[in-house]
Design a protein around this motif. Structure first.
Motif, PDB file in Angstrom:
ATOM      1  N   THR A 272       3.283  80.889   8.662  1.00  0.00           N
ATOM      2  CA  THR A 272       2.866  81.598   9.666  1.00  0.00           C
ATOM      3  C   THR A 272       1.345  81.677   9.923  1.00  0.00           C
ATOM      4  OG1 THR A 272       4.408  83.023   8.693  1.00  0.00           O
ATOM      5  CG2 THR A 272       2.685  84.441  10.631  1.00  0.00           C
ATOM      6  N   CYS A 273       0.661  81.436  11.184  1.00  0.00           N
ATOM      7  CA  CYS A 273      -0.156  80.718  11.042  1.00  0.00           C
ATOM      8  C   CYS A 273      -1.336  82.877  11.355  1.00  0.00           C
ATOM      9  CB  CYS A 273      -0.594  80.412  12.685  1.00  0.00           C
ATOM     10  SG  CYS A 273      -2.733  80.396  12.911  1.00  0.00           S
ATOM     11  N   HIS A 274      -2.221  82.168  10.857  1.00  0.00           N
ATOM     12  CA  HIS A 274      -3.630  83.358  11.505  1.00  0.00           C
ATOM     13  C   HIS A 274      -3.636  84.289  12.946  1.00  0.00           C
ATOM     14  CE1 HIS A 274      -6.639  81.973  13.468  1.00  0.00           C
ATOM     15  NE2 HIS A 274      -6.110  80.317  12.929  1.00  0.00           N
ATOM     16  N   CYS A 275      -2.996  83.774  13.805  1.00  0.00           N
ATOM     17  CA  CYS A 275      -2.904  84.103  14.851  1.00  0.00           C
ATOM     18  C   CYS A 275      -0.907  84.714  15.323  1.00  0.00           C
ATOM     19  CB  CYS A 275      -2.869  83.012  16.220  1.00  0.00           C
ATOM     20  SG  CYS A 275      -1.574  82.153  16.605  1.00  0.00           S
ATOM     21  N   GLY A 276      -0.334  84.816  14.314  1.00  0.00           N
ATOM     22  CA  GLY A 276       0.902  85.328  13.731  1.00  0.00           C
ATOM     23  C   GLY A 276       1.859  84.161  14.708  1.00  0.00           C
ATOM     24  N   ALA A 277       1.471  83.155  15.014  1.00  0.00           N
ATOM     25  CA  ALA A 277       2.362  81.787  15.190  1.00  0.00           C
ATOM     26  C   ALA A 277       3.421  81.036  14.285  1.00  0.00           C
ATOM     27  CB  ALA A 277       2.104  80.637  15.976  1.00  0.00           C
ATOM     28  N   GLU A 278       4.529  80.718  14.152  1.00  0.00           N
ATOM     29  CA  GLU A 278       5.344  80.414  13.218  1.00  0.00           C
ATOM     30  C   GLU A 278       5.819  79.325  13.361  1.00  0.00           C
ATOM     31  OE1 GLU A 278       8.655  83.851  13.066  1.00  0.00           O
ATOM     32  OE2 GLU A 278       6.526  84.963  11.753  1.00  0.00           O
ATOM     33  N   HIS A 279       5.808  78.949  12.234  1.00  0.00           N
ATOM     34  CA  HIS A 279       6.796  77.470  11.935  1.00  0.00           C
ATOM     35  C   HIS A 279       7.427  76.442  11.528  1.00  0.00           C
ATOM     36  CE1 HIS A 279       6.545  72.562  13.685  1.00  0.00           C
ATOM     37  NE2 HIS A 279       5.898  72.028  12.758  1.00  0.00           N
TER      38      HIS A 279
ATOM     39  N   TRP B 139       0.810  71.793   7.141  1.00  0.00           N
ATOM     40  CA  TRP B 139      -1.066  72.157   6.803  1.00  0.00           C
ATOM     41  C   TRP B 139      -1.772  71.146   8.472  1.00  0.00           C
ATOM     42  CZ3 TRP B 139      -3.539  75.369   4.983  1.00  0.00           C
ATOM     43  CH2 TRP B 139      -2.840  75.923   3.730  1.00  0.00           C
ATOM     44  N   GLU B 140      -0.836  70.270   8.991  1.00  0.00           N
ATOM     45  CA  GLU B 140      -1.741  69.474  10.002  1.00  0.00           C
ATOM     46  C   GLU B 140      -1.617  70.654  11.133  1.00  0.00           C
ATOM     47  OE1 GLU B 140       0.412  65.793  10.675  1.00  0.00           O
ATOM     48  OE2 GLU B 140      -1.166  64.892   9.509  1.00  0.00           O
ATOM     49  N   TRP B 141      -0.054  71.282  11.587  1.00  0.00           N
ATOM     50  CA  TRP B 141       0.178  72.625  12.258  1.00  0.00           C
ATOM     51  C   TRP B 141      -0.443  73.384  12.619  1.00  0.00           C
ATOM     52  CZ3 TRP B 141       1.852  77.281  12.066  1.00  0.00           C
ATOM     53  CH2 TRP B 141       2.307  77.796  13.575  1.00  0.00           C
ATOM     54  N   MET B 142      -1.283  74.156  10.947  1.00  0.00           N
ATOM     55  CA  MET B 142      -1.865  75.101  10.301  1.00  0.00           C
ATOM     56  C   MET B 142      -3.319  74.244  10.954  1.00  0.00           C
ATOM     57  SD  MET B 142      -0.281  77.448   7.520  1.00  0.00           S
ATOM     58  CE  MET B 142       0.999  78.581   7.800  1.00  0.00           C
ATOM     59  N   LEU B 143      -3.601  73.515  10.538  1.00  0.00           N
ATOM     60  CA  LEU B 143      -5.149  73.475  10.704  1.00  0.00           C
ATOM     61  C   LEU B 143      -6.189  72.729  12.379  1.00  0.00           C
ATOM     62  CD1 LEU B 143      -5.978  71.715   6.968  1.00  0.00           C
ATOM     63  CD2 LEU B 143      -6.177  74.013   8.242  1.00  0.00           C
ATOM     64  N   GLY B 144      -4.394  72.199  13.038  1.00  0.00           N
ATOM     65  CA  GLY B 144      -4.653  72.529  14.415  1.00  0.00           C
ATOM     66  C   GLY B 144      -4.670  73.275  15.209  1.00  0.00           C
ATOM     67  N   HIS B 145      -4.909  74.534  15.256  1.00  0.00           N
ATOM     68  CA  HIS B 145      -5.039  75.526  15.459  1.00  0.00           C
ATOM     69  C   HIS B 145      -6.060  75.599  16.777  1.00  0.00           C
ATOM     70  CE1 HIS B 145      -5.069  79.974  16.664  1.00  0.00           C
ATOM     71  NE2 HIS B 145      -6.048  79.447  17.360  1.00  0.00           N
ATOM     72  N   PRO B 146      -5.800  75.343  18.352  1.00  0.00           N
ATOM     73  CA  PRO B 146      -4.614  76.282  18.631  1.00  0.00           C
ATOM     74  C   PRO B 146      -3.476  75.197  19.101  1.00  0.00           C
ATOM     75  CG  PRO B 146      -6.009  76.482  20.444  1.00  0.00           C
ATOM     76  CD  PRO B 146      -6.503  75.228  18.680  1.00  0.00           C
ATOM     77  N   GLU B 147      -3.789  74.042  19.551  1.00  0.00           N
ATOM     78  CA  GLU B 147      -3.122  73.563  19.508  1.00  0.00           C
ATOM     79  C   GLU B 147      -1.676  73.139  18.326  1.00  0.00           C
ATOM     80  OE1 GLU B 147      -4.845  69.257  19.844  1.00  0.00           O
ATOM     81  OE2 GLU B 147      -6.540  70.250  20.297  1.00  0.00           O
ATOM     82  N   GLY B 148      -0.643  73.026  19.712  1.00  0.00           N
ATOM     83  CA  GLY B 148       1.007  72.941  19.107  1.00  0.00           C
ATOM     84  C   GLY B 148       1.858  74.284  19.157  1.00  0.00           C
ATOM     85  N   HIS B 149       0.676  75.745  18.935  1.00  0.00           N
ATOM     86  CA  HIS B 149       1.303  76.872  19.347  1.00  0.00           C
ATOM     87  C   HIS B 149       0.901  77.683  20.320  1.00  0.00           C
ATOM     88  CE1 HIS B 149      -1.629  76.374  15.681  1.00  0.00           C
ATOM     89  NE2 HIS B 149      -1.567  78.212  15.774  1.00  0.00           N
ATOM     90  N   GLU B 150       0.806  78.794  19.922  1.00  0.00           N
ATOM     91  CA  GLU B 150       1.079  80.009  20.831  1.00  0.00           C
ATOM     92  C   GLU B 150       0.967  81.396  20.025  1.00  0.00           C
ATOM     93  OE1 GLU B 150      -0.415  79.830  23.792  1.00  0.00           O
ATOM     94  OE2 GLU B 150      -0.954  77.930  23.974  1.00  0.00           O
ATOM     95  N   PRO B 151      -0.296  82.202  19.776  1.00  0.00           N
ATOM     96  CA  PRO B 151       0.190  83.313  19.680  1.00  0.00           C
ATOM     97  C   PRO B 151       1.001  84.668  19.817  1.00  0.00           C
ATOM     98  CG  PRO B 151      -2.023  83.472  20.442  1.00  0.00           C
ATOM     99  CD  PRO B 151      -1.427  81.912  20.637  1.00  0.00           C
ATOM    100  N   ARG B 152       1.854  85.431  18.887  1.00  0.00           N
ATOM    101  CA  ARG B 152       2.749  85.458  19.792  1.00  0.00           C
ATOM    102  C   ARG B 152       2.592  86.515  20.649  1.00  0.00           C
ATOM    103  NH1 ARG B 152       4.353  88.872  13.802  1.00  0.00           N
ATOM    104  NH2 ARG B 152       4.147  86.947  12.961  1.00  0.00           N
TER     105      ARG B 152
END
Length: 57
Positions: A24-31, A40-53
């Motif tokens: 769960t990212c600080h923006c609320g997105a989940e993976h 970790w690549e997904w989390m640290l790549g913020h915001p690429e690859g996910h959008e906030p809830r």
């Protein structure tokens, strides 16, 4: 490395009985992923690859 807090919280939980990690990212997105590096690549790549809830269309 900075010692000042950013207020960003990243959380990774292991789903017992599986090899799956749920992040769960600080923006609320989940993976979910089996590979910790992918997680970790997904989390640290913020915001690429996910959008906030609430921003999904």
């Amino acid at each position: 490395m900075s010692n000042s807090p950013t207020g960003e919280i990243y959380r990774i939980d292991w789903l017992p009985g599986t090899d799956v990690l749920h992040g769960t990212c600080h923006c609320g997105a989940e993976h979910s992923a089996q590979d910790p590096v992918e997680m970790w690549e997904w989390m640290l790549g913020h915001p690429e690859g996910h959008e906030p809830r609430g921003n999904a269309s």
